[in-house]
Motif scaffolding. Structure first.
Motif, mmCIF file in Angstrom:
data_model
loop_
_atom_site.group_PDB
_atom_site.id
_atom_site.type_symbol
_atom_site.label_atom_id
_atom_site.label_comp_id
_atom_site.label_asym_id
_atom_site.label_seq_id
_atom_site.Cartn_x
_atom_site.Cartn_y
_atom_site.Cartn_z
ATOM 1 N N PHE A 56 0.833 -1.188 0.000
ATOM 2 C CA PHE A 56 0.000 0.000 0.000
ATOM 3 C C PHE A 56 0.879 1.253 0.000
ATOM 4 O O PHE A 56 1.875 1.305 0.724
ATOM 5 C CB PHE A 56 -0.913 0.038 1.233
ATOM 6 N N SER A 57 0.505 2.236 -0.781
ATOM 7 C CA SER A 57 1.178 3.525 -0.741
ATOM 8 C C SER A 57 0.163 4.616 -1.075
ATOM 9 O O SER A 57 -0.889 4.343 -1.659
ATOM 10 C CB SER A 57 2.366 3.575 -1.708
ATOM 11 N N THR A 95 -3.585 16.951 -5.542
ATOM 12 C CA THR A 95 -4.572 15.885 -5.469
ATOM 13 C C THR A 95 -4.200 14.863 -4.403
ATOM 14 O O THR A 95 -3.272 15.064 -3.602
ATOM 15 C CB THR A 95 -4.728 15.215 -6.857
ATOM 16 N N LEU A 96 -4.911 13.766 -4.397
ATOM 17 C CA LEU A 96 -4.738 12.691 -3.421
ATOM 18 C C LEU A 96 -4.799 11.375 -4.171
ATOM 19 O O LEU A 96 -5.601 11.228 -5.097
ATOM 20 C CB LEU A 96 -5.861 12.761 -2.376
ATOM 21 N N ALA A 97 -3.956 10.423 -3.805
ATOM 22 C CA ALA A 97 -3.970 9.135 -4.492
ATOM 23 C C ALA A 97 -3.700 7.996 -3.518
ATOM 24 O O ALA A 97 -2.940 8.152 -2.554
ATOM 25 C CB ALA A 97 -2.924 9.113 -5.608
ATOM 26 N N HIS A 111 -2.578 -4.197 -9.912
ATOM 27 C CA HIS A 111 -2.184 -2.809 -9.608
ATOM 28 C C HIS A 111 -3.416 -1.922 -9.742
ATOM 29 O O HIS A 111 -4.074 -1.897 -10.778
ATOM 30 C CB HIS A 111 -1.101 -2.340 -10.577
ATOM 31 N N PHE A 112 -3.700 -1.173 -8.665
ATOM 32 C CA PHE A 112 -4.935 -0.385 -8.587
ATOM 33 C C PHE A 112 -4.595 0.966 -7.965
ATOM 34 O O PHE A 112 -4.073 1.041 -6.859
ATOM 35 C CB PHE A 112 -5.945 -1.148 -7.723
ATOM 36 N N ALA A 159 2.981 10.952 -9.688
ATOM 37 C CA ALA A 159 3.104 11.140 -8.245
ATOM 38 C C ALA A 159 4.109 12.260 -7.934
ATOM 39 O O ALA A 159 5.231 12.236 -8.434
ATOM 40 C CB ALA A 159 3.550 9.850 -7.576
ATOM 41 N N PRO A 160 3.760 13.246 -7.107
ATOM 42 C CA PRO A 160 4.635 14.402 -6.869
ATOM 43 C C PRO A 160 5.923 14.069 -6.126
ATOM 44 O O PRO A 160 6.874 14.846 -6.183
ATOM 45 C CB PRO A 160 3.754 15.347 -6.047
ATOM 46 N N ASN A 161 5.982 12.939 -5.428
ATOM 47 C CA ASN A 161 7.227 12.530 -4.776
ATOM 48 C C ASN A 161 8.198 11.870 -5.746
ATOM 49 O O ASN A 161 9.333 11.563 -5.375
ATOM 50 C CB ASN A 161 6.930 11.572 -3.620
ATOM 51 N N MET A 162 7.788 11.703 -7.010
ATOM 52 C CA MET A 162 8.631 11.032 -7.993
ATOM 53 C C MET A 162 9.132 11.963 -9.101
ATOM 54 O O MET A 162 9.786 11.533 -10.033
ATOM 55 C CB MET A 162 7.872 9.854 -8.616
#
Length: 410
Positions: A56-57, A95-97, A111-112, A159-162
């Protein structure tokens, strides 16, 4: 009875010898055995509950953006596409993911990824919170996969951390699809890894009369520990969003590369795209013409300390042909797309972005960004122009955006 006593004595001596060899007292050995039993019980419970192989992430990135031409300074978070259209100052961020992955004992992967807003399912106009839903099944040396996948072109991620900045580069925003829905195969061979797919582009289901799927591919070459290159492309028929909505031929070719060593990161992306009958302006006889573009983006980042990093990015899109027109974009005076005074000549776009990142801890990053966008034509509307729909105000050749974001991820 004597045999039983002798056996018990021998077992006791063996246990004492084992403790002595391990350097454990009898009490420490008992603690170790209890720990082993607890671990085995946890493993059994995890497998029975179906959580074995799950990963989970998640992330979220509340953002503040100030747009000079719009004269707007605003906090942005979870803004649906229905409220404000996709733009470089309000794109795949704020946003949120939630990302869920599961691998079974057979090697099959699931993968979801869910986005309440601003995900692939929202940006395509289908109002879906699903960004990715895919299954990967091993078949010998290959893997068969199917479902909905986000586009895989270029060096930037969703993803903003990537990725290093708050906003995305021009190619990511205006020349790449949002998602593919279909079936494909992954083929590893040496240092290469290929993905081939037959799919709908930006559609979960095609319209009546549309029957030829899009062919898309991605290939990655890992040259060594510090660098690699990738290529991607697509060819086939897709809806012509700008003119008429019916299928026309679309092709794209992308090349990207990365280099990361120590404190230094370098990235580059070059792309070409074309769609028949999708240009902003028709010919003098009224015939629809092709939209064509050629773009490049480069990024350099340097970690000035363990917790701080500076990144600079430069983008350019050549879009003069037939009045301009990018992937599913006609005249757009928010994003600076389309012709100026001469309807035959589209605006070439460029942007320079600088971002400072502070890594608060292993789960939180604070970003501060300044961005300058320009064009070779007057295509950016000011506040009055945008509010009045073009009846008042004026058009400019540039715009400035600044912003800050707090990124949380695990």
């Amino acid at each position: 009875m004597r045999i039983l006593k002798l056996t018990t004595l021998m077992l006791s001596l063996a246990a004492s010898t084992a403790r002595a060899e391990a350097g454990l007292t009898q009490e420490q050995e008992q603690d170790l055995n209890r720990t082993k039993l607890k671990v085995e019980a946890i493993e059994d419970q995890t497998e029975k509950s179906g959580l074995k192989g799950f990963k989970f992430s998640a992330y979220m990135d509340p953002t503040y953006i100030y747009n000079v031409n719009k004269e707007r300074g605003t906090f942005q978070f979870l803004t649906p596409i229905g409220k404000e259209a996709y733009a470089y100052d309000n794109g795949y961020f704020s946003t949120l993911a939630l990302d869920v992955q599961k691998e079974t004992d057979s090697g099959t992967k699931f993968h979801f990824t869910l986005y309440p807003t601003r995900g692939g399912g929202d940006v395509t106009g289908e109002r879906s919170i699903v960004h990715e839903a895919s299954i990967w099944v091993p078949a010998g040396d290959y893997k068969i996969f199917a479902g909905q996948l986000p586009d895989w072109s270029g060096y930037e991620y969703y993803a903003p951390n990537m990725y290093k900045n708050i906003t995305h580069n021009l190619l990511f925003d205006f020349t790449l699809p949002a998602s593919y829905t279909g079936v494909g195969v992954e083929v590893p061979t040496g240092k290469w890894d290929f993905k081939l797919m037959l799919a709908n582009m930006n559609q979960s289901v095609r319209n009546v009369g549309e029957h030829v799927p899009m062919f898309v591919f991605r290939g990655d070459y890992t040259g060594g520990e510090f660098w690699g290159i990738g290529m991607a492309g697509s060819a086939g028929y897709k809806p012509n969003v700008v003119n008429g909505g019916k299928d026309t031929l679309y092709t794209s070719y992308e090349l990207d590369g990365w280099y990361t060593r120590g404190d230094v990161t370098l990235n580059a992306h070059v792309g070409f795209g074309r769609q028949d009958k999708a240009s902003v302006t028709p010919a003098e006889n009224g015939d629809l013409r092709a939209a064509m573009w050629l773009g490049a983006s480069v990024l350099a980042a340097y970690k000035t300390s363990i917790q701080t990093e500076l990144a600079v990015r430069a983008d350019f899109i050549y879009n003069e042909k037939n009045g301009g027109g990018l992937l599913d974009y006609g005249i757009d005076n928010v994003n600076g797309i389309g012709p100026g005074a001469d309807p035959e000549k589209g605006a070439n776009r460029y942007a320079v972005t600088a971002t400072y990142s502070y890594y608060v801890n292993s789960n939180v990053t604070w970003k501060l960004e300044g961005r300058y966008d320009g064009a070779t034509q007057e295509v950016f509307g000011d506040k009055k122009f945008l509010e009045s729909g073009g009846t008042e105000g004026k058009l400019k050749k540039n715009n400035v955006v600044g912003g800050t974001a707090l990124v949380f991820y695990f």
